[in-house]
Design an enzyme around this catalytic site. Sequence first.
Site, short mmCIF file in Angstrom:
data_model
loop_
_atom_site.label_atom_id
_atom_site.label_comp_id
_atom_site.label_asym_id
_atom_site.label_seq_id
_atom_site.Cartn_x
_atom_site.Cartn_y
_atom_site.Cartn_z
N TYR A 23 0.79 -1.23 0.00
CA TYR A 23 0.00 0.00 0.00
C TYR A 23 0.83 1.29 0.00
O TYR A 23 0.28 2.38 -0.08
CB TYR A 23 -0.97 -0.02 1.18
CG TYR A 23 -1.87 -1.26 1.14
CD1 TYR A 23 -2.77 -1.43 0.10
CD2 TYR A 23 -1.76 -2.27 2.10
CE1 TYR A 23 -3.57 -2.57 0.03
CE2 TYR A 23 -2.57 -3.41 2.04
CZ TYR A 23 -3.46 -3.55 1.00
OH TYR A 23 -4.24 -4.68 0.92
N HIS A 98 -6.42 -0.30 -7.72
CA HIS A 98 -5.90 -1.01 -6.54
C HIS A 98 -4.46 -0.58 -6.34
O HIS A 98 -3.70 -0.49 -7.30
CB HIS A 98 -6.00 -2.53 -6.73
CG HIS A 98 -7.40 -2.98 -6.87
ND1 HIS A 98 -8.25 -3.07 -5.79
CD2 HIS A 98 -8.14 -3.29 -7.96
CE1 HIS A 98 -9.45 -3.45 -6.21
NE2 HIS A 98 -9.41 -3.57 -7.53
O1 LIG Z 1 -8.14 -3.35 1.02
C1 LIG Z 1 -7.66 -3.77 -0.04
C2 LIG Z 1 -6.97 -2.86 -0.92
C3 LIG Z 1 -6.94 -3.23 -2.40
O2 LIG Z 1 -8.14 -2.80 -3.00
C4 LIG Z 1 -5.78 -2.44 -3.03
O3 LIG Z 1 -5.91 -1.23 -3.17
O4 LIG Z 1 -4.74 -3.02 -3.35
C5 LIG Z 1 -6.79 -4.72 -2.61
C6 LIG Z 1 -7.84 -5.49 -1.84
O5 LIG Z 1 -7.69 -6.89 -2.06
C7 LIG Z 1 -7.70 -5.23 -0.35
O6 LIG Z 1 -8.69 -5.90 0.38
#
Ligand SMILES: O=C1C[C@@](O)(C(=O)O)C[C@@H](O)[C@@H]1O
Length: 143
Positions: A23, A98
Site C-alpha cells: 500500500y 488497486h
Molecule cells: O483493502 C484492499 C486494498 C486493495 O483494493 C488495493 O488497493 O490493493 C486490494 C484489496 O484486495 C484489499 O482488500
Amino acid sequence: MKKICIINGPNLDIIEKREAEYYGGKNFNDILTDLKNEFPQFNFDYFQSNIEGEICKKINNFGNDISGLIINPGGFTHNSVSIRDSLSLLKIPIIEVHLSNISNRENFRRINLTTSKTIGYISGFKEFSYYAACFLMKKYLID
Ligand SMILES: O=C1C[C@@](O)(C(=O)O)C[C@@H](O)[C@@H]1O
C-alpha cells in the site's frame, strides 16, 4: 470544471498503517492533495467508507454534476454484489484502482465482482494507480 468522484472502500482510510509493500505507506489525504495539484482540471469529490451500504448510497445518489468515478472498493472488490449492482446503474466512465497487484496475492483476491462494471482497472502501482486513473479519466472526459 469537470467533477470526478474518488471512492475508497474499507481500510483505505488507514493505508499508512497497512503493509507498505502493498500500500506504499502514504496517507490517502496526502495522496489526494498531490492528485489535486497534478490534475487541476478536475474538481475532486472524495468519499471513503468502511460500510458497504454507505458506498452504495453514495453511488446511487450521484447527481448530474459527477462526470466520472474512480473507485477502489478495497476488500469489497472480492465479495460485494451490492456495490457491483450500484455501479451498473451509472452511465459515466468508471475506472477501478488497486494500490497492490491483486493478481499476485492470495487466490481470494482474484475473485473480482466489481471490475467488470468498469472500463478497466489499474493495480499494483501503489499511489500511482490513482495517478494513472486520473490520467485516463482526463483522456475520457477532457482531451
Ligand atoms: O483493502 C484492499 C486494498 C486493495 O483494493 C488495493 O488497493 O490493493 C486490494 C484489496 O484486495 C484489499 O482488500
